[in-house]
Design a protein around this motif. Structure first.
Motif, mmCIF file in Angstrom:
data_model
loop_
_atom_site.group_PDB
_atom_site.id
_atom_site.type_symbol
_atom_site.label_atom_id
_atom_site.label_comp_id
_atom_site.label_asym_id
_atom_site.label_seq_id
_atom_site.Cartn_x
_atom_site.Cartn_y
_atom_site.Cartn_z
ATOM 1 N N PRO A 241 0.822 -1.215 0.000
ATOM 2 C CA PRO A 241 0.000 0.000 0.000
ATOM 3 C C PRO A 241 0.861 1.272 0.000
ATOM 4 N N PHE A 242 0.324 2.303 -0.627
ATOM 5 C CA PHE A 242 1.022 3.585 -0.606
ATOM 6 C C PHE A 242 0.799 4.206 0.772
ATOM 7 N N PRO A 243 1.862 4.650 1.449
ATOM 8 C CA PRO A 243 1.731 5.162 2.823
ATOM 9 C C PRO A 243 0.752 6.335 2.921
ATOM 10 N N THR A 244 -0.171 6.233 3.857
ATOM 11 C CA THR A 244 -1.187 7.270 4.023
ATOM 12 C C THR A 244 -0.574 8.609 4.383
ATOM 13 N N GLU A 245 0.389 8.607 5.287
ATOM 14 C CA GLU A 245 1.003 9.872 5.705
ATOM 15 C C GLU A 245 1.743 10.537 4.541
ATOM 16 N N LEU A 246 2.421 9.742 3.719
ATOM 17 C CA LEU A 246 3.128 10.298 2.571
ATOM 18 C C LEU A 246 2.136 10.927 1.594
ATOM 19 N N ARG A 247 1.015 10.265 1.386
ATOM 20 C CA ARG A 247 -0.014 10.831 0.506
ATOM 21 C C ARG A 247 -0.506 12.168 1.050
ATOM 22 N N LEU A 248 -0.743 12.255 2.354
ATOM 23 C CA LEU A 248 -1.204 13.500 2.953
ATOM 24 C C LEU A 248 -0.168 14.608 2.796
ATOM 25 N N GLN A 249 1.100 14.256 2.944
ATOM 26 C CA GLN A 249 2.164 15.246 2.774
ATOM 27 C C GLN A 249 2.199 15.772 1.330
ATOM 28 N N LEU A 250 2.034 14.887 0.365
ATOM 29 C CA LEU A 250 2.027 15.292 -1.040
ATOM 30 C C LEU A 250 0.809 16.152 -1.350
ATOM 31 N N GLU A 251 -0.344 15.760 -0.826
ATOM 32 C CA GLU A 251 -1.557 16.551 -1.051
ATOM 33 C C GLU A 251 -1.398 17.953 -0.469
ATOM 34 N N HIS A 252 -0.785 18.030 0.696
ATOM 35 C CA HIS A 252 -0.600 19.345 1.313
ATOM 36 C C HIS A 252 0.334 20.220 0.484
ATOM 37 N N LEU A 253 1.357 19.639 -0.085
ATOM 38 C CA LEU A 253 2.269 20.401 -0.936
ATOM 39 C C LEU A 253 1.523 21.025 -2.108
ATOM 40 N N VAL A 254 0.562 20.296 -2.661
ATOM 41 C CA VAL A 254 -0.210 20.819 -3.788
ATOM 42 C C VAL A 254 -1.163 21.916 -3.324
ATOM 43 N N VAL A 255 -1.928 21.667 -2.266
ATOM 44 C CA VAL A 255 -2.980 22.615 -1.882
ATOM 45 C C VAL A 255 -2.433 23.880 -1.234
ATOM 46 N N ALA A 256 -1.194 23.851 -0.749
ATOM 47 C CA ALA A 256 -0.646 25.006 -0.032
ATOM 48 C C ALA A 256 0.380 25.793 -0.838
ATOM 49 N N PRO A 269 0.579 26.938 4.154
ATOM 50 C CA PRO A 269 1.647 25.947 4.362
ATOM 51 C C PRO A 269 1.883 25.713 5.852
ATOM 52 N N VAL A 270 1.852 24.446 6.264
ATOM 53 C CA VAL A 270 2.078 24.115 7.678
ATOM 54 C C VAL A 270 3.212 23.113 7.853
ATOM 55 N N THR A 271 3.863 22.735 6.750
ATOM 56 C CA THR A 271 5.058 21.907 6.839
ATOM 57 C C THR A 271 6.220 22.701 6.265
ATOM 58 N N LEU A 272 7.427 22.363 6.682
ATOM 59 C CA LEU A 272 8.605 23.067 6.180
ATOM 60 C C LEU A 272 8.739 22.897 4.668
ATOM 61 N N GLU A 273 8.411 21.706 4.181
ATOM 62 C CA GLU A 273 8.509 21.473 2.738
ATOM 63 C C GLU A 273 7.504 22.321 1.965
ATOM 64 N N ALA A 274 6.277 22.442 2.487
ATOM 65 C CA ALA A 274 5.260 23.244 1.810
ATOM 66 C C ALA A 274 5.636 24.719 1.818
ATOM 67 N N LEU A 275 6.172 25.197 2.940
ATOM 68 C CA LEU A 275 6.617 26.584 3.019
ATOM 69 C C LEU A 275 7.740 26.844 2.017
ATOM 70 N N THR A 276 8.674 25.920 1.936
ATOM 71 C CA THR A 276 9.803 26.077 1.013
ATOM 72 C C THR A 276 9.334 26.044 -0.425
ATOM 73 N N LEU A 277 8.440 25.109 -0.735
ATOM 74 C CA LEU A 277 7.935 25.002 -2.105
ATOM 75 C C LEU A 277 7.233 26.285 -2.522
ATOM 76 N N HIS A 278 6.436 26.856 -1.633
ATOM 77 C CA HIS A 278 5.737 28.108 -1.963
ATOM 78 C C HIS A 278 6.725 29.200 -2.355
ATOM 79 N N HIS A 279 7.774 29.364 -1.578
ATOM 80 C CA HIS A 279 8.721 30.446 -1.850
ATOM 81 C C HIS A 279 9.562 30.172 -3.097
ATOM 82 N N ILE A 280 9.919 28.917 -3.338
ATOM 83 C CA ILE A 280 10.660 28.582 -4.554
ATOM 84 C C ILE A 280 9.784 28.813 -5.781
#
Length: 320
Positions: A241-256, A269-280
């Motif tokens: 199975p595809f990890p549920t938490e990983l899916r949630l992290q990916l979805e958050h990157l898209v929506v934020a 953005p509420v994760t460091l990766e999402a914050l970084t992606l937004h600024h990049i």
């Protein structure tokens, strides 16, 4: 027929040549008179056109995406070049050199596609690598990604622009991620790959780019999450199975990734990766759009562009 590329047009120039009418709007002024706003394009750029004293017959004489012969004169308006059109007539494609209007760079697209395969294929996270392969092996998806635009205006608004924007962000992730050990660089990079994929459904790639019904009703962020879910279902299985938490992290990157609610993100953005992606993402888009402003400006004011009302400033444009 010899024509002057849009990038070489100057103020006060008499024009009688072919363009592509990528957009048109019929408007009514305060006195009740009708006029047409045109978006004229070729391989080198875009110029707006104003056709006064118009009517429905003239407006209906050509369609969006048609080649048109325009007569008029260029002028500066609000710091940008525009054309006052006095006559417009539809042209058949056989009357123009289509190469002068085609903005798709097939060679660059192939190089970018190869690099995308390398980046996704070399991921250490087995789940992200499998998910990346599901996208890469989807020929229809990849063909659309090669020619998709990232926007209708502002940045990367040309065939293949989405793929370039995506790869530029992924390369930036590879530079930024290792500088901050608290970041998951592979998660960040995959988020860069996913973040704008919904634009493949939001923006039509057939003919002149326009927003689709789905794009206007749903938007590329929600569509992107849907596309992610479809691909995960393709590779998901009870035994692996595809990890549920990983899916949630990916979805958050898209929506934020837009960073602010007022900019269209359903979530901040509420994760460091999402914050970084937004600024990049914002950095790449701003550099591209500001570069377009500088390159299309025709100011004679030394080192400065004309004042641009859309960004509220002039830009430094030192000419060597």
């Amino acid at each position: 027929m010899n024509r002057t590329p849009i990038s070489e047009l100057t103020d006060g120039q008499q024009i009688a040549q072919s363009f592509r009418a990528s957009d048109k709007q019929l408007r009514v002024n305060r006195q009740g008179g009708k006029y047409i706003i045109l978006k004229l394009t070729d391989r080198t750029g875009t110029v707006s056109g104003m056709l006064w004293n118009a009517d429905e017959i003239m407006f209906d004489s050509f369609d969006r995406g048609d080649y048109v012969h325009c007569v008029g004169r260029t002028q500066i308006h609000n710091g940008a070049l525009q054309m006052i059109v006095t006559a417009v007539e539809r042209m058949d494609a056989s009357e123009v050199d289509v190469a002068e209007f085609e903005r798709f760079d097939a060679d660059q697209s192939q190089r970018l596609r190869t690099r995308l395969s390398e980046l996704l294929g070399n991921l250490h996270n087995v789940h992200l690598r499998r998910l990346g392969q599901a996208f890469l092996s989807d020929d229809t998806f990849m063909q659309r990604l090669e020619i998709g635009a990232a926007a209708l205006s502002n940045h990367h608004a040309y065939p293949g622009g989405l793929l370039k924007h995506t790869l530029d962000l992924m390369e930036l992730c590879l530079l930024v991620g290792p500088r901050y050990p608290q970041l998951d660089t592979e998660l960040l990079m995959f988020g860069a790959f996913l973040h704008d994929l919904g634009k493949l459904e939001e923006i039509s790639s057939e003919g002149e780019a326009t927003y689709t019904d789905r794009g206007q009703l749903v938007g590329h962020i929600v569509i992107g999450v849907q596309m992610l879910g479809e691909k995960i279902r393709e590779i998901d299985s009870p035994s692996d199975p595809f990890p549920t938490e990983l899916r949630l992290q990916l979805e958050h990157l898209v929506v934020a990734h837009h960073g602010q609610i007022e900019f269209g993100s359903p979530k901040l953005p509420v994760t460091l990766e999402a914050l970084t992606l937004h600024h990049i993402d914002n950095l790449d888009a701003k550099i591209e759009s500001y570069t377009n402003i500088i390159e299309s400006d025709i100011s004679v004011d030394g080192n400065w562009t004309n004042y641009n009302p859309s960004i509220g400033r002039k830009l430094w444009n030192k000419r060597d």
